[in-house]
Design a protein around this motif. Sequence first.
Motif, PDB file in Angstrom:
ATOM      1  N   ARG A 104      38.362  -2.885  31.132  1.00 23.75           N
ATOM      2  CA  ARG A 104      39.599  -2.535  30.276  1.00 23.75           C
ATOM      3  C   ARG A 104      39.139  -1.623  29.135  1.00 23.75           C
ATOM      4  N   MET A 133      42.154 -12.738  35.914  1.00 26.65           N
ATOM      5  CA  MET A 133      43.319 -12.317  35.048  1.00 26.65           C
ATOM      6  C   MET A 133      43.905 -11.149  35.596  1.00 26.65           C
ATOM      7  N   ALA A 135      46.578  -8.964  34.324  1.00 30.97           N
ATOM      8  CA  ALA A 135      47.573  -8.619  32.845  1.00 30.97           C
ATOM      9  C   ALA A 135      48.401  -7.545  33.128  1.00 30.97           C
ATOM     10  N   GLY A 192      47.895  -6.725  25.086  1.00 26.70           N
ATOM     11  CA  GLY A 192      47.605  -6.792  26.477  1.00 26.70           C
ATOM     12  C   GLY A 192      46.949  -7.947  27.140  1.00 26.70           C
ATOM     13  N   TYR A 193      46.984  -8.972  26.290  1.00 26.84           N
ATOM     14  CA  TYR A 193      46.373 -10.346  26.645  1.00 26.84           C
ATOM     15  C   TYR A 193      47.905 -11.119  27.203  1.00 26.84           C
ATOM     16  N   ILE A 194      47.548 -12.039  28.259  1.00 29.71           N
ATOM     17  CA  ILE A 194      48.363 -12.835  28.858  1.00 29.71           C
ATOM     18  C   ILE A 194      48.745 -14.087  27.876  1.00 29.71           C
ATOM     19  N   GLY A 199      42.995 -16.616  27.190  1.00 31.25           N
ATOM     20  CA  GLY A 199      42.223 -16.077  26.239  1.00 31.25           C
ATOM     21  C   GLY A 199      41.295 -14.742  26.976  1.00 31.25           C
ATOM     22  N   ASP A 200      40.232 -14.175  26.669  1.00 28.33           N
ATOM     23  CA  ASP A 200      39.504 -13.283  27.357  1.00 28.33           C
ATOM     24  C   ASP A 200      38.512 -14.221  28.396  1.00 28.33           C
ATOM     25  N   ALA A 201      38.801 -13.812  29.597  1.00 25.56           N
ATOM     26  CA  ALA A 201      38.267 -14.828  30.717  1.00 25.56           C
ATOM     27  C   ALA A 201      36.798 -14.421  30.645  1.00 25.56           C
TER      28      ALA A 201
HETATM   29  N1  URA Z   1      41.713  -9.891  30.355  1.00 27.59           N
HETATM   30  C1  URA Z   1      41.471 -11.096  29.937  1.00 27.59           C
HETATM   31  O1  URA Z   1      40.690 -11.506  30.091  1.00 27.59           O
HETATM   32  N2  URA Z   1      42.470 -12.030  29.481  1.00 27.59           N
HETATM   33  C2  URA Z   1      43.697 -11.599  29.300  1.00 27.59           C
HETATM   34  O2  URA Z   1      44.770 -12.230  28.857  1.00 27.59           O
HETATM   35  C3  URA Z   1      44.238 -10.250  29.667  1.00 27.59           C
HETATM   36  C4  URA Z   1      43.050  -9.426  30.389  1.00 27.59           C
END
Ligand code: URA
Length: 209
Positions: A104, A133, A135, A192-194, A199-201
Motif C-alpha cells: 500500500r 487486514m 482496511a 488508513g489504519y484500522i 497496528g501494522d500486521a
Molecule cells: N495494514 C495494516 O497492516 N494495518 C492496518 O491497520 C491497515 C492496513
Amino acid sequence: MGRVYVFDHPLIQHKLTYIRDVNTGTKDFRELTDEVAALMAFEITRDLPLEDVKVQTPIMETTSKVISGKKLGLVPILRAGLGMVDGILKLIPAAKVGHVGLYRDPETLKPVEYYVKLPADVEEREFIVIDPMLATGGSAVEAINSLKNRGVKNIKMMCLIAAPEGVSLLQEAHPDVDIYIAALDEKLNEKGYIIPGLGDAGDRLFGTK
Ligand code: URA
Ligand code: PRP
C-alpha cells in the motif's frame, strides 16, 4: 452481495485479543496468528462437500465420508498474508499456494502490485485469498482483480480484522466474494489504519520497522 461471516468462536476471540495487544512480541504474534488462521480454516471449510467411501475397520466394512475431491488454492497477499498460510496448511495440507505481491503506497494508500504467481489449473480450484487486514479494501480488491484476470472463478476472502470501509469496497467491487473475518472493527484512522486494529500486521509479523 458478498456475505460477511464473523468467526466468534471463543478460542479465536481469545487469541485475537493477544494479537491486538501492543505488548505481544514478534514470536508470540506469529504463533497466535498461525493458530487463529488454523481455527479460521476449520470454520471456513465447513461447506466442503463430502462423499461416501467404503472403509474396512478392524471389526467390519462400513461406509464413511471423505472430502469429495474439491481442489483448493490459497493466495496470501504479500507480505502479511504469509503469516496465515502455515496455519491453514496444517488443516488443508494438499492446497496449492499462489502469491500476490502488493504494498500500500503510504501516501495514496493505493495498492501497488509487484508479483503474481498462481497454480496452473486455476479454473478448477476454489481460492481463499488471505490477508490479516482489510482496511480501505484496496489491496484485497486489486488482488482479486488479478486472480479473476487470470481465470479464477471461485474466491473467498479471509482476514483477521476488517474495517467497515474495506468490507463495503470489496462487496461493491466483487459481490460474488464472501468475506470471512475474526473481527469487524470500528473504522479507519486518517492514515488508513484500522482502529482499534492491531497496528501494522506485516511489521508485527516480521519484526520490521
Ligand atoms: N495494514 C495494516 O497492516 N494495518 C492496518 O491497520 C491497515 C492496513
Ligand atoms: C497491509 C495489509 C494489507 C493492506 C490492507 O499491507 O497486510 O495487505 O495493508 O490495506 P488496504 O485494505 O487499505 O489495502 P501493507 O501494504 O502494509 O504491506 P505489507 O504486507 O508488505 O506490510
